[in-house]
Design a protein around this motif. Structure first.
Motif, PDB file in Angstrom:
ATOM      1  N   SER A  86      36.273   1.109 -17.389  1.00 28.03           N
ATOM      2  CA  SER A  86      36.833   0.197 -16.389  1.00 28.03           C
ATOM      3  C   SER A  86      38.344   0.123 -16.540  1.00 28.03           C
ATOM      4  N   ASP A  87      38.857   0.479 -17.702  1.00 28.22           N
ATOM      5  CA  ASP A  87      40.316   0.525 -17.871  1.00 28.22           C
ATOM      6  C   ASP A  87      40.967   1.389 -16.787  1.00 28.22           C
ATOM      7  N   LEU A  90      40.818  -0.321 -13.396  1.00 28.64           N
ATOM      8  CA  LEU A  90      41.763  -1.440 -13.324  1.00 28.64           C
ATOM      9  C   LEU A  90      43.187  -0.903 -13.131  1.00 28.64           C
ATOM     10  N   TYR A 111      42.372 -10.479 -20.960  1.00 25.41           N
ATOM     11  CA  TYR A 111      42.389  -9.112 -21.483  1.00 25.41           C
ATOM     12  C   TYR A 111      43.839  -8.586 -21.556  1.00 25.41           C
ATOM     13  N   TYR A 114      46.072  -6.010 -18.985  1.00 28.92           N
ATOM     14  CA  TYR A 114      46.674  -6.307 -17.671  1.00 28.92           C
ATOM     15  C   TYR A 114      48.200  -6.344 -17.786  1.00 28.92           C
ATOM     16  N   ALA A 151      39.246 -11.929 -15.317  1.00 30.89           N
ATOM     17  CA  ALA A 151      38.112 -11.426 -16.099  1.00 30.89           C
ATOM     18  C   ALA A 151      37.054 -12.522 -16.073  1.00 30.89           C
ATOM     19  N   ALA A 155      37.765 -12.721 -21.470  1.00 28.19           N
ATOM     20  CA  ALA A 155      37.887 -12.270 -22.859  1.00 28.19           C
ATOM     21  C   ALA A 155      39.266 -12.702 -23.348  1.00 28.19           C
ATOM     22  N   ASP A 181      37.091  -8.717 -12.934  1.00 34.54           N
ATOM     23  CA  ASP A 181      36.736  -7.802 -14.016  1.00 34.54           C
ATOM     24  C   ASP A 181      35.470  -8.333 -14.680  1.00 34.54           C
ATOM     25  N   ALA A 183      33.422  -7.038 -16.954  1.00 35.96           N
ATOM     26  CA  ALA A 183      33.027  -6.221 -18.109  1.00 35.96           C
ATOM     27  C   ALA A 183      31.823  -6.832 -18.848  1.00 35.96           C
ATOM     28  N   TYR A 184      31.760  -8.178 -18.867  1.00 40.23           N
ATOM     29  CA  TYR A 184      30.736  -8.840 -19.699  1.00 40.23           C
ATOM     30  C   TYR A 184      29.676  -9.572 -18.880  1.00 40.23           C
ATOM     31  N   THR A 207      31.623  -2.185 -16.199  1.00 43.67           N
ATOM     32  CA  THR A 207      31.721  -1.116 -17.207  1.00 43.67           C
ATOM     33  C   THR A 207      30.346  -0.772 -17.796  1.00 43.67           C
ATOM     34  N   SER A 209      30.369   0.168 -20.917  1.00 42.53           N
ATOM     35  CA  SER A 209      30.717   0.143 -22.342  1.00 42.53           C
ATOM     36  C   SER A 209      29.972  -0.913 -23.139  1.00 42.53           C
ATOM     37  N   LYS A 210      29.512  -1.970 -22.479  1.00 38.95           N
ATOM     38  CA  LYS A 210      28.974  -3.111 -23.222  1.00 38.95           C
ATOM     39  C   LYS A 210      27.457  -3.192 -23.078  1.00 38.95           C
ATOM     40  N   ARG A 218      32.926   6.581 -21.734  1.00 44.65           N
ATOM     41  CA  ARG A 218      33.976   6.131 -20.819  1.00 44.65           C
ATOM     42  C   ARG A 218      33.500   6.170 -19.368  1.00 44.65           C
TER      43      ARG A 218
HETATM   44  N1  PMP Z   1      37.962  -5.566 -19.238  1.00 47.25           N
HETATM   45  C1  PMP Z   1      37.751  -6.384 -20.271  1.00 47.25           C
HETATM   46  C2  PMP Z   1      37.805  -7.852 -20.048  1.00 47.25           C
HETATM   47  C3  PMP Z   1      37.502  -5.851 -21.540  1.00 47.25           C
HETATM   48  O1  PMP Z   1      37.334  -6.656 -22.592  1.00 47.25           O
HETATM   49  C4  PMP Z   1      37.454  -4.438 -21.699  1.00 47.25           C
HETATM   50  C5  PMP Z   1      37.149  -3.773 -23.014  1.00 47.25           C
HETATM   51  N2  PMP Z   1      37.557  -4.221 -24.124  1.00 47.25           N
HETATM   52  C6  PMP Z   1      37.688  -3.649 -20.592  1.00 47.25           C
HETATM   53  C7  PMP Z   1      37.921  -4.234 -19.375  1.00 47.25           C
HETATM   54  C8  PMP Z   1      37.733  -2.152 -20.692  1.00 47.25           C
HETATM   55  O2  PMP Z   1      36.491  -1.610 -20.937  1.00 47.25           O
HETATM   56  P1  PMP Z   1      36.162  -0.075 -20.720  1.00 47.25           P
HETATM   57  O3  PMP Z   1      37.437   0.636 -20.369  1.00 47.25           O
HETATM   58  O4  PMP Z   1      35.561   0.371 -21.986  1.00 47.25           O
HETATM   59  O5  PMP Z   1      35.206  -0.040 -19.575  1.00 47.25           O
END
Ligand code: PMP
Length: 353
Positions: A86-87, A90, A111, A114, A151, A155, A181, A183-184, A207, A209-210, A218
């Motif tokens: 997601s980085d 974004l 986060y 940004y 977010a 986070a 965002d 992500a969680y 994402t 990732s979690k 990625r």
């Molecule tokens: N947004 C937030 C709020 C995050 O905490 C993170 C990862 N630490 C990301 C985006 C990026 O995650 P990724 O690039 O692994 O998808």
């Protein structure tokens, strides 16, 4: 830095990612990865045959993954864009919707990337402090003439806003893009995906990732109005058309399709989170009400950094942020129940010692 570095880059402080130690095995609770292995369907999908195909470029349109994602999220394929994490999505969004004359509004604290991307792209940051209890007041975001990123859940606090609060922000900013965002979100938040057809200014970023165990592959998805997604594709095709590699395309599709595994692992993390929160509170910690796969916890003593170091000596890695407002707080990823027992044992030794 070399003497050739552009002076405009000298002023940028790069992001410091959480440690990925290569030297020893830690109980790794510092970067919000999943403690569970990827779905067996993912392992099967990344086949030898696909590895053989690595000599060929990946599909720049990511068509197969998009079809699966569209069916999964009840959207059209042209409402979705995969990113390299997601980085990347974004970053693409900031490149598409902000510039020197169009600031980005975001919270303090949130986060860290940004602000880094704003620095890199000369985008003015409009930083809006969270309240003393770390909650976000949606009214602070009404009527801004700026792109907004929130977010949700946030986070490193782990706190979440209800969908209705984000909807209020969308309504109050009809001429600005609001990036959410998520992500969680899969650990107890409320996704804004159901609002996409109603709000042309909404961009949701998720994402793998979690909650889908693919941090190392990625992969993220940007979802929104087809015109917003076309804008993101404009950036992608100007920068890196093959942004998702072949193995990740296969892995991501398989992870999305294995709903049962996704639900089982999310539920396990939510359960372990609630047990760990109680255990930390019983030891005198203040713990915020997390809707994520981590807990934000404070001893109340100005000792977050010291606690982090002592835990690391005992083989348990957590995250401490060197920012004045949160210096006595730790961000602790939810691992397996065994990981959390080891964390608590180490904490007990430190706190008694
Ligand atoms: N947004 C937030 C709020 C995050 O905490 C993170 C990862 N630490 C990301 C985006 C990026 O995650 P990724 O690039 O692994 O998808």
């Amino acid at each position: 830095m070399s003497r050739f570095l552009s002076p405009t880059l000298e002023a940028v402080t790069p992001y410091t990612p959480g440690e990925q130690p290569q030297d020893q095995q830690y109980i790794k609770l510092n970067t919000n990865e999943s403690p569970y292995r990827p779905s067996p369907a993912v392992v099967a999908a990344v086949s030898e045959a696909e590895v053989e195909k690595l000599r060929l470029y990946s599909d720049p349109a990511c068509a197969e993954l998009l079809r699966t994602a569209a069916a999964h999220f009840n959207l059209q394929p042209d409402q979705i864009m995969p990113g390299n994490g997601s980085d990347e999505n974004l970053f693409f969004a900031l490149r598409a919707f902000c510039d020197e004359a169009h600031p980005l509004a975001y919270a303090d604290i949130t986060y860290g990337c940004y602000g880094v991307w704003c620095g890199l792209m000369h985008i003015p940051s409009h930083i809006i402090p969270l309240k003393d209890d770390f909650t976000l007041d949606p009214a602070d975001y009404y009527g801004l003439n700026e792109t907004i990123v929130i977010a949700n859940p946030n986070a490193p606090t782990g706190l979440a806003l209800p969908r209705s609060a984000i909807e209020g922000i969308l309504k109050a900013n009809p001429d600005n893009v609001v990036i959410v965002d998520e992500a969680y979100v899969d650990f107890g938040g409320e996704s804004c995906i159901p609002l996409i057809d109603q709000y042309e200014n909404l961009l949701v970023i998720q994402t793998f990732s979690k909650s889908r165990q693919l941090a190392g592959a990625r992969l993220g998805l940007a979802m929104g109005n087809a015109k917003l997604i076309a804008d993101l594709n404009r950036v992608k095709f100007s920068l890196n058309p093959y942004n998702i590699n072949r193995l990740t395309l296969k892995a991501g599709k398989a992870a999305l399709e294995d709903t049962a595994y996704f639900e089982k692992t999310c539920a396990a993390i939510v359960e372990t989170r609630s047990w760990t929160k109680q255990q930390l509170e019983a030891r005198g910690f203040t713990v915020l009400d997390s809707r994520t796969n981590f807990l934000f916890a404070s001893t109340g003593k100005k000792g977050g950094g010291e606690l982090y170091r002592k835990l690391k000596e005992k083989g348990v890695l957590v995250r401490h942020f060197d920012a004045p407002r949160i210096t006595d707080w730790l961000r602790i990823t939810i691992g397996t129940p065994e990981d959390m027992e080891a964390l608590l044992r180490a904490l007990d030794e430190i706190l008694e010692g």
